[in-house]
Enzyme design. Structure first.
Site, PDB file in Angstrom:
ATOM      1  N   ALA A  12     -20.647 -34.120  -1.460  1.00  0.00           N
ATOM      2  CA  ALA A  12     -20.535 -35.579  -1.327  1.00  0.00           C
ATOM      3  C   ALA A  12     -19.980 -36.192  -2.612  1.00  0.00           C
ATOM      4  CB  ALA A  12     -21.902 -36.176  -1.000  1.00  0.00           C
ATOM      5  N   TYR A  42     -18.144 -34.658  -4.780  1.00  0.00           N
ATOM      6  CA  TYR A  42     -16.746 -34.237  -4.863  1.00  0.00           C
ATOM      7  C   TYR A  42     -15.874 -35.173  -4.024  1.00  0.00           C
ATOM      8  CZ  TYR A  42     -12.595 -31.308  -4.293  1.00  0.00           C
ATOM      9  OH  TYR A  42     -11.316 -30.840  -4.269  1.00  0.00           O
ATOM     10  N   LEU A  71       6.607  -2.055  -0.946  1.00  0.00           N
ATOM     11  CA  LEU A  71       6.064  -0.897  -1.649  1.00  0.00           C
ATOM     12  C   LEU A  71       6.277   0.370  -0.839  1.00  0.00           C
ATOM     13  CD1 LEU A  71       2.611  -2.233  -2.916  1.00  0.00           C
ATOM     14  CD2 LEU A  71       4.734  -1.987  -4.196  1.00  0.00           C
ATOM     15  N   LYS A 103      -5.205  -3.738  -0.712  1.00  0.00           N
ATOM     16  CA  LYS A 103      -3.980  -4.276  -0.111  1.00  0.00           C
ATOM     17  C   LYS A 103      -4.409  -5.291   0.939  1.00  0.00           C
ATOM     18  CE  LYS A 103       0.487  -2.794   1.624  1.00  0.00           C
ATOM     19  NZ  LYS A 103       0.660  -3.926   2.530  1.00  0.00           N
ATOM     20  N   ARG A 159       8.269 -14.151   2.196  1.00  0.00           N
ATOM     21  CA  ARG A 159       9.051 -13.022   1.720  1.00  0.00           C
ATOM     22  C   ARG A 159      10.445 -12.976   2.339  1.00  0.00           C
ATOM     23  NH1 ARG A 159       9.465  -7.564   0.562  1.00  0.00           N
ATOM     24  NH2 ARG A 159      10.278  -7.097   2.597  1.00  0.00           N
ATOM     25  N   GLU A 208      -0.682 -13.101  -1.638  1.00  0.00           N
ATOM     26  CA  GLU A 208      -0.873 -12.979  -0.200  1.00  0.00           C
ATOM     27  C   GLU A 208      -1.683 -14.174   0.313  1.00  0.00           C
ATOM     28  OE1 GLU A 208       0.546 -10.032   0.601  1.00  0.00           O
ATOM     29  OE2 GLU A 208      -0.106  -9.626   2.655  1.00  0.00           O
ATOM     30  N   LYS A 236      -0.706   0.493  -9.188  1.00  0.00           N
ATOM     31  CA  LYS A 236       0.456   0.201 -10.027  1.00  0.00           C
ATOM     32  C   LYS A 236       0.192   0.770 -11.411  1.00  0.00           C
ATOM     33  CE  LYS A 236       0.920  -4.300  -7.766  1.00  0.00           C
ATOM     34  NZ  LYS A 236       0.474  -5.694  -7.880  1.00  0.00           N
ATOM     35  N   CYS A 296      22.585   8.187  31.958  1.00  0.00           N
ATOM     36  CA  CYS A 296      23.075   7.780  33.271  1.00  0.00           C
ATOM     37  C   CYS A 296      24.594   7.830  33.222  1.00  0.00           C
ATOM     38  CB  CYS A 296      22.589   6.364  33.573  1.00  0.00           C
ATOM     39  SG  CYS A 296      23.596   5.473  34.763  1.00  0.00           S
ATOM     40  N   CYS A 307      26.730   0.626  36.370  1.00  0.00           N
ATOM     41  CA  CYS A 307      25.272   0.618  36.441  1.00  0.00           C
ATOM     42  C   CYS A 307      24.766  -0.764  36.019  1.00  0.00           C
ATOM     43  CB  CYS A 307      24.704   1.683  35.502  1.00  0.00           C
ATOM     44  SG  CYS A 307      22.912   1.603  35.335  1.00  0.00           S
TER      45      CYS A 307
END
Length: 692
Positions: free
Chosen positions: A45, A47, A94, A127, A148, A185, A302, A438, A444
């Site tokens: 409140a 905030y 990656l 990940k 991305r 992400e 990494k 075919c 066709c």
DNA sequence: TTACCTCGAGCTCA
DNA sequence: CTCGAGGTAA
């Protein structure tokens, strides 16, 4: 320190903008306590009161509004459309490892390349299973956010990303470089996902299939207010800009720096030693997977020492200093209900297993291709069989194995049909060949439909509004036998089709009219000659610059085109030898009929940009070697097979061979594919990748 | 391959 | 309201 109230009383009259700045500082502080430290100092409140005071102040004094104000997170007007933007540094993907051995092999290569026998420290991270984003802060203020995309160009989703609570609109402190690009992400936590679906269920609306797709859909909302309501989270896991700063010498230190600037960073990141450390981290993460508040699909390792990144290099589309170790794909049992045979554009017969729908990795899977008849025989899948299904490489459903003990009595082996299910023509499988075909050719209907779809597709003649269902109707009613027939139909003809009104028909005829004016490369590609994709069509167009000349070319002449080998040459010659194909081409070009036309291509530059330069290619590249060689040759460069002192550039792809060592020994410049792309761009327009 | 979003436009019922 | 087409993402 004064309470906000006292502050207000003193400053409001004298300087509203100073009070606004103070409120922003307070709100940012409490955002951090709440979202990152999970340790709020004030109630929700209180905030909200700060936020409302700021809103009121900004409404009264619009000059005080700054782009990094928390009030600017929401309330932005809906966009008309997304625009694309170019990443300053490409967003790489990656390389993947799926087993302990592959991870150890990665570590072995790293150590070999670094010429050091000690164990290296890796930064280990989960990940996250979300949507990759790049954020750009200029002078500490968030100015751009992009998806991305293809790694080079992505969609501008700044307005949407600004609404993500806990993502600072302004970096804390003042020790940031002028430009900071944060890679990370966006995702929906399991809790938010469950809450959204509970709300949707209560309203009787459709639920989201999984958190990842829900997050992706939320980011792609034109109206940022909807994005705001979804409750997305963001976690940074790297920098897109190179900054020469002490905190940037180690990857983990740069993550700590991101956190110090107030950015949420990927949790659980830590240092591990060597392959053994990576494997231990992976196993611990896998064990805790279900307990985490968001979905993850593996671990990322990494090299922590960023100085080593440059030495290892980035080849092709993935860096050599990092690897993703994916969790094993979920396998689910289901039953094969039928096996259908599909007929492709070239007549190739593809068996497709129709499965009792099952949820695999968050989506419903009902189909799985068996690629070709040889594959079907190898797996010996029969109707009624129980099979294990997974999504290979995260995307394409695959039948992993069948359970022999669950086969029903009397299940008969699937036999390759003698006759095409679409046209009844004979099906032939050449001895030793994997693919059955075919023999009906363009008589066709299935092949006709596929050929028309290809003709209308984006990189061919780009006929908007001519989709699958329409083509179905046109072929089934025998209104269209070849692409030229499309141009003979009238608005009234099209309007007579199902779900087509006067409006749609007029739009389609207009799209057809637009497509008449095209390029030679597009036209060649649109013909759908086997083995001739966009790049080869471009190479053929650039070489002959004239359709008659190409149609008259002999196999040896075709072989002279860079990127064209015996297989392609035979296919091209064979295609133009067919009287039927020549007739259709004549109909398409007939000024009194379809009247497709294109400008005569420009003659090549007198002095091509890469004249006199010698290139050697090595490793696995993103396109066939021949295609890349063609692009270089088109700009006057020479492409040879062995590295010598005369070589100007070595283009190194994934897992380069001994040529790479030799080039380094001789001091030959080594280019990654991205660097090559830049060079080709600078070198100008010899042969663009797309027929355009 | 599947899921999601957006747009245009046809369909359906008031 | 619903569908088809087109785009994007993993």
């Amino acid at each position: 320190m004064d309470t906000p109230h006292d502050d207000l009383a003193i400053t409001q009259l004298s300087d509203p903008c100073a009070r606004a700045a103070e409120l922003r500082r307070l709100i940012a502080h409490h955002d951090l306590r709440y979202h990152q430290l999970d340790d709020p100092e004030i109630s929700d409140a209180e905030y909200d009161r700060l936020l409302r005071e700021l809103q009121a102040l900004e409404a009264a004094y619009p000059a005080c509004i700054t782009p990094d104000s928390p009030t600017q997170r929401v309330g932005a007007a809906p966009l008309v459309a997304f625009t694309t933007m170019t990443h300053r540094m490409p967003m790489l993907s990656l390389a993947n490892a799926f087993s302990d051995d592959e991870l150890r092999e990665f570590d072995r290569r790293v150590r070999a390349a670094l010429g050091d026998d000690t164990e290296w420290i890796y930064a280990a991270e989960p990940k996250l299973d979300g949507l990759a984003l790049s954020l750009r802060y200029e002078h500490g203020v968030l100015v751009e956010a992009a998806t991305r995309g293809d790694g080079h160009r992505g969609e501008d989703v700044t307005a949407q990303v600004r609404t993500i609570r806990g993502l600072p609109l302004r970096l804390r402190g003042d020790d940031w470089p002028p430009v900071v690009e944060v890679r990370g992400e966006v995702l929906l936590s399991r809790a938010r996902f469950a809450a959204l679906n509970a709300a949707a269920r209560a309203r009787g609306e459709k639920e989201f299939a999984n958190p990842r797709n829900a997050a992706a859909g939320s980011v792609r909302q034109l109206d940022p207010r909807i994005t705001a309501a979804r409750g997305l989270s963001f976690f940074g896991h790297g920098l897109g800009t190179v900054t020469d700063a002490p905190w940037n010498a180690s990857h983990l230190a740069s993550l700590r720096q991101l956190a110090a600037w107030g950015l949420p960073v990927v949790p659980e990141a830590r240092a591990v030693l060597g392959a053994a450390g990576c494997l231990a981290y992976y196993r611990a993460l896998l064990a805790r997977r279900a307990a985490l508040p968001y979905e993850i699909d593996g671990a990322v390792f990494k090299i922590d020492d960023r100085a080593a990144w440059a030495r290892l290099g980035t080849l092709s589309r993935a860096p050599h200093w990092a690897i993703a170790f994916k969790f094993p794909a979920e396998e689910v049992l289901t039953v094969v209900e039928a096996i259908d045979f599909q007929v492709g554009r070239t007549g190739a017969i593809t068996p497709v297993a129709r499965l009792r729908p099952v949820r695999v990795g968050g989506v419903n899977v009902a189909n799985a291709t068996l690629h070709n008849f040889a594959e079907l025989e190898r797996k010996d899948v029969r109707v009624g069989d129980t099979v294990a299904v997974r999504r290979a490489g995260d995307v394409i459903p695959e039948i992993v194995r069948r359970l022999p003990e669950r086969r029903p009595d009397g299940a008969a082996a699937v036999v390759l049909p003698d006759h095409c299910p679409a046209c009844g023509a004979a099906i032939a499988r050449a001895p030793g060949e994997v693919v059955a075909r075919c023999s009906g050719g363009l008589y066709c209907p299935a092949q006709r439909k596929e050929a028309l779809k290809h003709f209308a597709s984006r990189h061919a003649l780009d006929i908007r509004g001519l989709g699958e269902r329409l083509i179905e109707q046109l072929v089934d009613r025998d209104l269209v036998r070849d692409p030229a027939d499309l141009y003979a139909l009238t608005v009234a003809d099209y309007a007579a089709l199902e779900r087509m009104g006067a409006r749609s028909a007029a739009n389609l005829v207009a799209a057809l009219a637009r497509s008449r004016s095209t390029t030679l490369a597009r036209f060649i590609y649109a013909l759908g000659i086997r083995e001739v994709g966009a790049a080869t069509a471009q190479a053929l167009a650039a070489h002959w610059r004239d359709l008659e000349a190409l149609m008259a070319a002999s196999v040896p002449e075709l072989l002279a085109v860079p990127g064209v080998g015996p297989t392609v040459a035979e296919q091209v010659r064979g295609f133009f030898d067919q009287p039927h194909n020549r007739e259709v081409i004549a109909k398409l070009r007939d000024p009194a009929g379809a009247h497709l036309h294109w400008p005569a291509p420009e003659p090549p530059d007198a002095a091509p940009a890469l004249a006199g330069k010698t290139f050697v290619l090595t490793g696995t590249l993103s396109a066939p070697r021949a295609t890349i060689a063609a692009r270089l040759l088109a700009r006057g460069a020479k492409v040879t097979s062995a590295v010598s002192a005369q070589t100007d550039y070595l283009v190194a792809g994934e897992r380069p061979g001994s040529k790479y060592e030799r080039a380094r020994a001789l001091g030959v410049t080594v280019l990654s594919e991205d660097e090559l792309a830049t060079l080709l761009e600078v070198a100008g327009d010899g042969a663009p990748a797309r027929p355009d």
